[in-house]
Design an enzyme around this catalytic site. Structure first.
Site, mmCIF file in Angstrom:
data_model
loop_
_atom_site.group_PDB
_atom_site.id
_atom_site.type_symbol
_atom_site.label_atom_id
_atom_site.label_comp_id
_atom_site.label_asym_id
_atom_site.label_seq_id
_atom_site.Cartn_x
_atom_site.Cartn_y
_atom_site.Cartn_z
ATOM 1 C CE LYS A 250 16.430 -6.823 -8.084
ATOM 2 N NZ LYS A 250 16.102 -8.111 -8.623
ATOM 3 C CE1 TYR B 184 9.831 0.319 4.468
ATOM 4 C CE2 TYR B 184 8.309 -0.229 6.178
ATOM 5 C CZ TYR B 184 8.905 -0.332 4.795
ATOM 6 O OH TYR B 184 8.215 -1.251 3.870
ATOM 7 C CG ASP C 104 6.085 -3.724 5.163
ATOM 8 O OD1 ASP C 104 5.495 -4.403 5.874
ATOM 9 O OD2 ASP C 104 5.671 -2.859 4.607
HETATM 10 C C1 IPM Z 1 3.928 -3.693 9.410
HETATM 11 C C2 IPM Z 1 3.158 -2.489 8.931
HETATM 12 C C3 IPM Z 1 3.945 -1.189 9.020
HETATM 13 C C4 IPM Z 1 5.529 -1.296 8.555
HETATM 14 C C5 IPM Z 1 3.318 0.153 8.518
HETATM 15 C C6 IPM Z 1 1.959 0.219 9.194
HETATM 16 C C7 IPM Z 1 4.294 1.165 8.876
HETATM 17 O O1 IPM Z 1 3.103 -2.828 7.522
HETATM 18 O O2 IPM Z 1 4.088 -3.846 10.593
HETATM 19 O O3 IPM Z 1 4.184 -4.535 8.637
HETATM 20 O O4 IPM Z 1 5.272 -1.360 7.151
HETATM 21 O O5 IPM Z 1 6.337 -1.693 9.156
HETATM 22 MG MG MG Z 2 3.551 -4.691 6.670
#
Ligand code: IPM
Ligand code: MG
Length: 360
Positions: free
Chosen positions: A195, A146, A251
């Site tokens: 993984k 991310y 996530d």
């Molecule tokens: C979460 C959400 C966020 C993430 C998105 C909205 C960017 O899915 O907080 O889990 O992926 O972290």
């Molecule tokens: Mg999420």
């Protein structure tokens, strides 16, 4: 105690659910003699509409000056909302990623617990739901895919997109330590999900986490591949205590874990840095399809406020009061639409907030 809280209601159902969490906090303040001072800030789509930016630097500075942030949710319908016609770094989610990074919130705690009263809302087999589960997903929140370099460009006439997954040993160690510390206060088991049969980053996670594990001889430590973990979550969720994992795996698995609690509307979360500062938000999204209808489940946000009392303000008794009040309304049979069985009476979002506040 005087508690200074930045409140970011956000988009979609965010304003509805955060209003209920504030109602419950105020009930706690009244009962236990604390003052909650709120400053409301904008982030996500509402900030784009007002400032042309999902999160301004000024908002970050104000949030930083508080003890904690209480957040609802951000974002809209990705197919239809004009926010998603903007370049990716100007969309609502960019605000969320920016606040996590700017505030150094590397440790994301997502507890998934099956309330006995909600066993029937659990989509798993009765024999599995019967055993219940109580786990803490520890998701690394400021590294990995991310936050790595990303770009899309034509290479030799072919459109190519690149995302990079990077972790250094320090980023891994600090969350591993937090994971083991939390396990010590729970059932003393850590499962590292990775993984490592494919990814170098996962192999580094294993190496560093194994070193950390040596400092916690009382904690049972195991590793599990992420694809297997996804299966185990629906086959035998009771086996997990603390599940430690990198950003994207966390996530995905935390959404899976929330679903088996009956509804994503039940799952709270805390994002912490090295200090007592934290950002507290429901794990679910902005649910634009039901926004403004007063039918969202505010419990995840109310439980996130309880986490805030526990982790930022060390107000354990007060956090217990919120958690017990939630248990009580569920025992008494009150349900929002997402957790109601067919034919069961349903309460609205604001009624659920009031019922919980009354039981503090
Ligand atoms: C979460 C959400 C966020 C993430 C998105 C909205 C960017 O899915 O907080 O889990 O992926 O972290
Ligand atoms: Mg999420």
């Amino acid at each position: 105690m005087n508690c200074n809280i930045a409140v970011i209601k956000g988009d979609g159902i965010g304003p509805e659910v955060v209003t209920e969490a504030m109602k419950v906090l105020d009930a706690v303040g009244k009962k236990f003699g604390h003052t909650f001072n709120y400053e409301q800030l904008l982030m996500g789509g509402c900030s784009i509409d007002k400032y042309g930016d999902p999160l301004t630097d000024e908002t970050v500075a104000i949030a930083k000056s508080k003890d904690a942030v209480l957040l609802g949710s951000i974002g809209g319908n990705t197919q239809t909302s004009p926010w998603y016609k903007l370049p990716p770094n100007k969309r609502p989610e960019a605000g969320l990623l920016k606040i996590r990074k700017e505030l150094g919130l590397f440790a994301n705690l997502r507890p998934a617990y099956l309330y006995p009263e909600l066993k029937e809302a659990c989509p798993l087999k009765e024999s599995v739901a019967e055993r219940g589960f109580d786990m803490m997903i520890m998701r690394e929140l400021t590294g990995g895919l991310y936050f790595g370099e990303r770009y899309t460009k034509e290479i030799d006439g072919v459109m190519t997109a690149v995302d990079t997954l990077t972790y250094n040993e320090n980023e891994i160690r600090r969350i591993a330590v937090k994971g083991f510390d939390i396990a010590m206060k729970r059932r003393k088991k850590v499962t590292l999900v990775d993984k490592a049969n494919v990814l170098d980053s996962s192999r580094l996670w294993r190496k560093v986490t194994e070193e950390v594990a040596k400092d916690y001889p009382e904690v049972e430590y195991e590793t599990m591949l992420v694809d297997n973990a996804a299966m185990q979550l629906v086959k035998d969720p009771a086996q997990f205590d603390v599940m430690l994992t990198e950003n994207m795996f966390g996530d995905i698995l935390s959404d899976e874990a929330s679903m088996i609690t009956g509804s994503i509307g039940m799952l709270s979360s805390a994002s912490l840095n090295e200090t007592k500062f934290g950002l507290y938000e429901p794990s679910g999204g902005s649910a634009p399809d039901i926004a403004g209808q007063n039918i969202a489940n505010p419990i995840a946000t109310i439980l996130s406020a309880a986490m805030m009392l526990r982790y930022t303000f060390d107000l354990d008794k007060e956090a217990d009061a919120i958690e017990n009040a939630v248990k009580k309304v569920l025992e008494e049979g009150y349900r929002t639409i997402d957790i109601a069985k067919p034919g069961e009476p349903q309460v609205k979002c604001d009624e659920m907030g009031s019922l919980i506040a009354e039981r503090i």
